[in-house]
Design an enzyme around this catalytic site. Sequence first.
Site, PDB file in Angstrom:
ATOM      1  N   ASN A 100      22.525  40.726 -39.828  1.00  0.00           N
ATOM      2  CA  ASN A 100      23.607  40.269 -38.943  1.00  0.00           C
ATOM      3  C   ASN A 100      22.945  39.832 -37.648  1.00  0.00           C
ATOM      4  O   ASN A 100      22.181  40.598 -37.055  1.00  0.00           O
ATOM      5  CB  ASN A 100      24.575  41.436 -38.695  1.00  0.00           C
ATOM      6  CG  ASN A 100      25.563  41.143 -37.582  1.00  0.00           C
ATOM      7  OD1 ASN A 100      25.863  39.994 -37.285  1.00  0.00           O
ATOM      8  ND2 ASN A 100      26.069  42.194 -36.966  1.00  0.00           N
ATOM      9  N   GLU A 493      47.701  30.749 -24.351  1.00  0.00           N
ATOM     10  CA  GLU A 493      47.636  31.673 -25.485  1.00  0.00           C
ATOM     11  C   GLU A 493      48.471  31.151 -26.664  1.00  0.00           C
ATOM     12  O   GLU A 493      48.049  31.230 -27.819  1.00  0.00           O
ATOM     13  CB  GLU A 493      48.096  33.070 -25.019  1.00  0.00           C
ATOM     14  CG  GLU A 493      48.208  34.132 -26.084  1.00  0.00           C
ATOM     15  CD  GLU A 493      46.926  34.424 -26.838  1.00  0.00           C
ATOM     16  OE1 GLU A 493      45.862  33.904 -26.484  1.00  0.00           O
ATOM     17  OE2 GLU A 493      47.010  35.154 -27.840  1.00  0.00           O
ATOM     18  N   GLU A 500      44.507  28.190 -34.020  1.00  0.00           N
ATOM     19  CA  GLU A 500      43.616  28.970 -34.869  1.00  0.00           C
ATOM     20  C   GLU A 500      44.194  29.292 -36.237  1.00  0.00           C
ATOM     21  O   GLU A 500      43.435  29.423 -37.191  1.00  0.00           O
ATOM     22  CB  GLU A 500      43.101  30.231 -34.174  1.00  0.00           C
ATOM     23  CG  GLU A 500      44.111  31.296 -33.912  1.00  0.00           C
ATOM     24  CD  GLU A 500      43.498  32.518 -33.222  1.00  0.00           C
ATOM     25  OE1 GLU A 500      42.330  32.840 -33.459  1.00  0.00           O
ATOM     26  OE2 GLU A 500      44.220  33.166 -32.445  1.00  0.00           O
ATOM     27  N   HIS A 516      49.171  14.800 -14.438  1.00  0.00           N
ATOM     28  CA  HIS A 516      47.848  14.313 -14.052  1.00  0.00           C
ATOM     29  C   HIS A 516      47.021  13.908 -15.264  1.00  0.00           C
ATOM     30  O   HIS A 516      45.795  13.878 -15.192  1.00  0.00           O
ATOM     31  CB  HIS A 516      47.137  15.379 -13.213  1.00  0.00           C
ATOM     32  CG  HIS A 516      47.929  15.764 -12.006  1.00  0.00           C
ATOM     33  ND1 HIS A 516      47.984  14.989 -10.869  1.00  0.00           N
ATOM     34  CD2 HIS A 516      48.760  16.812 -11.792  1.00  0.00           C
ATOM     35  CE1 HIS A 516      48.795  15.561  -9.986  1.00  0.00           C
ATOM     36  NE2 HIS A 516      49.289  16.657 -10.530  1.00  0.00           N
TER      37      HIS A 516
HETATM   38  O1  M6R Z   1      37.394  41.240 -29.494  1.00  0.00           O
HETATM   39  P1  M6R Z   1      37.565  40.337 -28.318  1.00  0.00           P
HETATM   40  O2  M6R Z   1      38.828  40.557 -27.588  1.00  0.00           O
HETATM   41  O3  M6R Z   1      36.387  40.405 -27.379  1.00  0.00           O
HETATM   42  O4  M6R Z   1      37.605  38.891 -28.919  1.00  0.00           O
HETATM   43  C1  M6R Z   1      37.660  37.755 -28.109  1.00  0.00           C
HETATM   44  C2  M6R Z   1      38.060  36.529 -28.907  1.00  0.00           C
HETATM   45  O5  M6R Z   1      37.120  36.268 -29.900  1.00  0.00           O
HETATM   46  C3  M6R Z   1      39.439  36.691 -29.549  1.00  0.00           C
HETATM   47  O6  M6R Z   1      40.413  37.001 -28.610  1.00  0.00           O
HETATM   48  C4  M6R Z   1      39.834  35.389 -30.289  1.00  0.00           C
HETATM   49  O7  M6R Z   1      40.031  34.376 -29.375  1.00  0.00           O
HETATM   50  C5  M6R Z   1      41.090  35.636 -31.125  1.00  0.00           C
HETATM   51  N1  M6R Z   1      40.884  35.195 -32.477  1.00  0.00           N
HETATM   52  C6  M6R Z   1      42.276  34.907 -30.643  1.00  0.00           C
HETATM   53  O8  M6R Z   1      43.397  35.175 -31.403  1.00  0.00           O
END
Ligand code: M6R
Length: 620
Positions: A100, A493, A500, A516
């Site tokens: 990983n 958001e 996504e 703008h």
């Molecule tokens: O685990 P984290 O909160 O650090 O992750 C951050 C981002 O990868 C996470 O919020 C990502 O944007 C999500 N898939 C959004 O829904």
Amino acid sequence: MCGIVGYVGFRSAPELLLDGLTRLEYRGYDSAGIAVQRDSEIGIRKKVGRVEELRKLVAANPVRGSIGIGHTRWATHGATTDVNSHPHVGGNGEVVLVHNGVIENYAKLKEQLQGLGYVFRTATDSEVVAHLIAHHLEEQIKLGEDPESVSTYMKAVEVSLKKLKGTYGLAILFRDLPNLILVARAGSPLVIGVGKGEHFIASDASPLAGYTDEVVYLADHEMAVITADHVDLHRRDEGRVKMSVQTINQVSTDLDLGKFDHYMLKEIYEQPESIENCLRGRIDDDSATSKFGGLNIDPQELRLVDRIVLTACGTSWHAGLVGEYLIEEFARIPVEVEYASELRYRNPPLTERTMVFAITQSGETADTLAAMRECKRKGHKSLAICNVVGSTIAREADGGIYLHAGPEIGVASTKAFTSQVTALSLLALYLGRMRHMSYHAGKRMISQLRDMPDTIRRTLGCHDSVREISAKYAGYDNFLYLGRLYNFPVALEGALKLKEISYIHAEGYPAAEMKHGPIALVDEETPSVFVIPRGAIYPKIMSNLEEIKARRGKVIAIACEGDHRIADLADDVIYVPEVEDFLQPLVTSIPLQLLAYHIALERGCNVDRPRNLAKSVTVE
Ligand code: M6R
């Protein structure tokens, strides 16, 4: 990204590895594989797709043994093919490993190894590590080292690791040294689970639940030789070190969907409880403020803080933007919200009175971790707002606030966002009460926060209307999301959620900014989602909505119950309860989560496992 598991003991390894990989699938689900060893035979099974596919392969073509390693992949180098899946083989089969991380200098090392006659079967950076170890093993033996001694193998690994640039969590089997697994870490997490006559390995503690509570977190530049009965821990340039076993209180991850079709929907519906859990025990009624058990920072020191940096990625970064508005409004402390991926390489002039908060659901996001480490290196107090207990960021932070949202499995973050916003509201209250906020203002804020779980329950009542509206709009390929003040981060958001999981192009903007530039995109084919609850600047955002309508743009409005005026203007309205401005993100984000969910379903997308993504982004 990617998840690693390993087992050495008395149980049948394949089932254990497959179950562990299922729990780690949130780290990547492009392909999965296992290697199981019996004496000097190592059987490898690997397959593109989900762990379920691998399970079928193993059922049809079993491997047997009580020692093995496994991997679930999020591809970085090399396409998602069976052959590029882990485990990878080094030399003539004497080394088998899972990796990983990212090996940044793999191309140069590959060239050198090819020059020495090593034949590469894959396009991955990880195969380089396998051949490199095989090569140094051969070298050690040529130098007269005992081919049957563990120390020969450790030396070969140590020399190889020193040549790697980048990050790795590695679990390695050796054909000619059965009964042990060697693990090593630099930048990618690894946990050893300590059992009786057995040991477990995993990228995080979740696969260990139900097997053991005793864990050893490997630190960077540590490696360990693990047999059924023993763990021998070594640190680079220091030799053998004593391991520290910690007891964790872990409940088995609830993988049960209950009455829901998807984790995302289940998690959306869990929000009244997750917000309640975030508030629990954190209200100090007598002093009209909040309290935190784990901040580990003296109130006197906190009073001196004159700047706060919130750093995060993705949805957590959006929560940070809400945090900026909250902390600046209630505590009057200047806040900057930095993308962790930028902050880690920037060198902003932070002062000694700057406090840094890393916001993260998983606690494993590589950029967030690196940004936090960079700030700590420079002497800034670095705290975390984190969901996963015992995660790397939670362990390395000077202190922090746990969300207590429970496991979030859907890749699209939902309940973590609202819990982060809740935690930031509590923080704003705490910092505010230390400064200018009056007792009565504190009391008022507490009572409004306390009402939120019930308000969210009521908000979920919009589900049916969101479902209907989603069916109507699922065919559009571009969306604008617009909001102002506290609802600007909500617009970002909402757009991220849609992108996504439904692969639709969506842009979030402060509603007045669209004049703008983005307004050029508006036509009958580009709907705008307006987040327009009643509040401080309702008439202003109403004008922005009219500007869109004047250009024949379709509008879906997220508005307050009882707002009849909006019904005449917008094409469709989703009603939510009315709350104070600062609490609006908790309410208005919910219909946007549901909208993304239903549009994705209409388009036949996999909402819980969207393409190209992983729940935890552990590479930079
Ligand atoms: O685990 P984290 O909160 O650090 O992750 C951050 C981002 O990868 C996470 O919020 C990502 O944007 C999500 N898939 C959004 O829904």
